[in-house]
Design an enzyme around this catalytic site. Sequence first.
Site, PDB file in Angstrom:
ATOM      1  N   HIS A 158     -19.027  27.047 -37.432  1.00 20.93           N
ATOM      2  CA  HIS A 158     -18.256  26.946 -36.187  1.00 20.93           C
ATOM      3  C   HIS A 158     -18.727  25.746 -35.357  1.00 20.93           C
ATOM      4  CE1 HIS A 158     -15.997  29.347 -32.889  1.00 20.93           C
ATOM      5  NE2 HIS A 158     -16.038  28.066 -32.551  1.00 20.93           N
ATOM      6  N   HIS A 180     -17.278  22.016 -33.256  1.00 17.88           N
ATOM      7  CA  HIS A 180     -16.172  21.181 -32.750  1.00 17.88           C
ATOM      8  C   HIS A 180     -16.596  19.723 -32.883  1.00 17.88           C
ATOM      9  CE1 HIS A 180     -13.957  24.619 -31.000  1.00 17.88           C
ATOM     10  NE2 HIS A 180     -15.166  25.119 -30.823  1.00 17.88           N
ATOM     11  N   LEU A 181     -15.830  18.960 -33.679  1.00 19.46           N
ATOM     12  CA  LEU A 181     -16.207  17.557 -33.891  1.00 19.46           C
ATOM     13  C   LEU A 181     -15.440  16.581 -33.001  1.00 19.46           C
ATOM     14  CD1 LEU A 181     -16.828  17.313 -37.759  1.00 19.46           C
ATOM     15  CD2 LEU A 181     -18.503  17.367 -35.915  1.00 19.46           C
ATOM     16  N   ARG A 182     -14.347  17.029 -32.394  1.00 19.72           N
ATOM     17  CA  ARG A 182     -13.615  16.222 -31.381  1.00 19.72           C
ATOM     18  C   ARG A 182     -12.848  15.022 -31.917  1.00 19.72           C
ATOM     19  NH1 ARG A 182     -13.860  20.585 -28.457  1.00 19.72           N
ATOM     20  NH2 ARG A 182     -15.664  20.820 -27.118  1.00 19.72           N
ATOM     21  N   ASP A 202      -9.203  28.650 -32.621  1.00 12.36           N
ATOM     22  CA  ASP A 202     -10.380  28.720 -31.743  1.00 12.36           C
ATOM     23  C   ASP A 202     -10.254  27.830 -30.500  1.00 12.36           C
ATOM     24  OD1 ASP A 202     -13.160  29.648 -31.291  1.00 12.36           O
ATOM     25  OD2 ASP A 202     -13.484  27.495 -31.265  1.00 12.36           O
ATOM     26  N   HIS A 221     -10.485  33.994 -32.377  1.00  9.45           N
ATOM     27  CA  HIS A 221     -11.069  33.746 -31.051  1.00  9.45           C
ATOM     28  C   HIS A 221     -10.533  34.885 -30.185  1.00  9.45           C
ATOM     29  CE1 HIS A 221     -11.890  31.183 -27.348  1.00  9.45           C
ATOM     30  NE2 HIS A 221     -10.994  32.031 -26.887  1.00  9.45           N
ATOM     31  N   HIS A 224     -17.745  33.951 -32.286  1.00  5.12           N
ATOM     32  CA  HIS A 224     -18.581  33.973 -31.062  1.00  5.12           C
ATOM     33  C   HIS A 224     -18.590  35.299 -30.288  1.00  5.12           C
ATOM     34  CE1 HIS A 224     -14.696  32.940 -29.324  1.00  5.12           C
ATOM     35  NE2 HIS A 224     -14.761  31.665 -29.641  1.00  5.12           N
ATOM     36  N   ASP A 272     -21.258  27.097 -32.528  1.00  2.00           N
ATOM     37  CA  ASP A 272     -20.122  26.815 -31.634  1.00  2.00           C
ATOM     38  C   ASP A 272     -20.382  25.522 -30.850  1.00  2.00           C
ATOM     39  OD1 ASP A 272     -17.700  26.881 -30.374  1.00  2.00           O
ATOM     40  OD2 ASP A 272     -18.019  28.787 -29.334  1.00  2.00           O
ATOM     41  N   HIS A 323     -19.070  18.086 -24.670  1.00  3.35           N
ATOM     42  CA  HIS A 323     -18.323  17.593 -23.505  1.00  3.35           C
ATOM     43  C   HIS A 323     -19.234  16.585 -22.808  1.00  3.35           C
ATOM     44  CE1 HIS A 323     -15.121  20.540 -23.859  1.00  3.35           C
ATOM     45  NE2 HIS A 323     -16.004  21.514 -23.934  1.00  3.35           N
TER      46      HIS A 323
HETATM   47  O1  DOR Z   1     -16.657  27.288 -24.678  1.00  3.35           O
HETATM   48  C1  DOR Z   1     -15.892  26.996 -25.581  1.00  3.35           C
HETATM   49  N1  DOR Z   1     -15.642  25.714 -25.890  1.00  3.35           N
HETATM   50  N2  DOR Z   1     -15.280  27.976 -26.251  1.00  3.35           N
HETATM   51  C2  DOR Z   1     -14.310  27.716 -27.129  1.00  3.35           C
HETATM   52  O2  DOR Z   1     -13.802  28.659 -27.713  1.00  3.35           O
HETATM   53  C3  DOR Z   1     -13.852  26.331 -27.364  1.00  3.35           C
HETATM   54  C4  DOR Z   1     -14.907  25.377 -27.049  1.00  3.35           C
HETATM   55  C5  DOR Z   1     -14.434  23.940 -26.950  1.00  3.35           C
HETATM   56  O3  DOR Z   1     -13.644  23.511 -27.797  1.00  3.35           O
HETATM   57  O4  DOR Z   1     -14.888  23.235 -26.056  1.00  3.35           O
END
Ligand code: DOR
Length: 435
Positions: free
Chosen positions: A71, A73-75, A163, A190, A243, A316, A320
């Site tokens: 899990h 997130h690569l953006r 998700d 999710h 999560h 997860d 950001h």
């Molecule tokens: O806090 C989170 N950020 N929960 C998620 O389910 C998505 C993730 C995100 O993509 O930033």
Amino acid sequence: MTSILIKGGHVIDPETGMDGLFDIVVENGTIKKVEKPKGKRKSAKGKGKSPQPELIDASGRIVTPGLIDMHVHLREPGHEYKETVETGCLAAAHGGFTTICCMPNTDPVNDNQSVTDYILKKAGMAGTVRVRPVGAISRGLCGEGLADFGELKAAGVVALSDDGNPVMNAQLMRRALEYSKGFDLLVIAHCEDRDLTADGVMNEGTTATRLGLPGIPNAGETVMVARDIGLCELTDSPLHIAHVSAEGSVQLIRDAKARGLPITAETAPHYFSLTEGAVMDYNTNAKVHPPLRTAKDTDAIRLAIADGTIDVIASDHAPHTSIEKDVEFDQAANGLIGLETSLSLSLQLVEKGLIDLNTLVAKMSINPARILNLTHVGLKPGNPADLTIIDPEKKFTIDVNTFRSKSRNTPFNGWNLKGKAVLTMVGGKIVFQED
Ligand code: DOR
């Protein structure tokens, strides 16, 4: 021919049942032998034999199958200023992971072949860890119509998830579970009821009241976990709950497993390492969805990890930047990065005696592989040499400035921990080694 000898490490492999001192011989990227240590190797000098292998001294270290984070997130595509496939892969290698699964909430969304192709191409160019994309359940993550699962499967996704967004429409979720079965693709849920989470920004309770922030009740998660368990029962299709943060969810999952439903579940280190108190000074780096909960919830999560209700620990990893985080709490983005802290935080569970190392390694490698039907996992002759070497005694302080990730949004900066990955190998190639 390239040959590597990883010598004298404590090999822990829940796949083969190995737990003891072993040498591992790697040839041309593949595991050739795993054998009891033979003592000092004789020099091949003068014998005209093949060249000596490269030696990695693993004494005092733990050698495990390559860790898998299911899990992440690569953006990329779309938000490369937060993370790219390349920097995410470097962060993964730095954290001890050899395989990561990336969620589809990119821009454009990974609901089609060209986005999956693009991610896989970027991962190939990065040439570090293995990337296994997760495709979207619904087109554009809009929750209205299903994505083309056949196209996504053919392109190489290993699972499906919206998700970041719940699939609010129960009928659509039912269809997703039915349709995914035909393609042997796991649905990752999710679990969030948007009508209940509404404009909440942290856990509902006295802390939220004191901070004057709108809260999110546990039911915002548990109601959806209950619904999805019902749909899993209706469709008899495998379902993985992402999560997990709340005590009530744990109870529902435990009960569903006891009834024999094909349910698996994951949690993230922040749900057993932190409580809602972490946001007390409006720390936006501790703002995450689902939110950090109470000590009662974290206790329940730890118990669920120990008794097997929770199968997987995943980071997860949600990068950001300060643009999204250095703002008023209610305006801040949800999520925190975890690839470079996940293993060390999870090792605290072993340190505290809650689980043994074998169980931890299973939850961070073998279990995600089984759940996702990933093959050639484990330290067996013939498998690609994907492995992680951990120094269980290494004391260090988490310092975001050493991170390979592009983002810095962690509430764990400055934490003193013990135990970390010191070498990560993917297909016989060292992709990270501690100086
Ligand atoms: O806090 C989170 N950020 N929960 C998620 O389910 C998505 C993730 C995100 O993509 O930033």
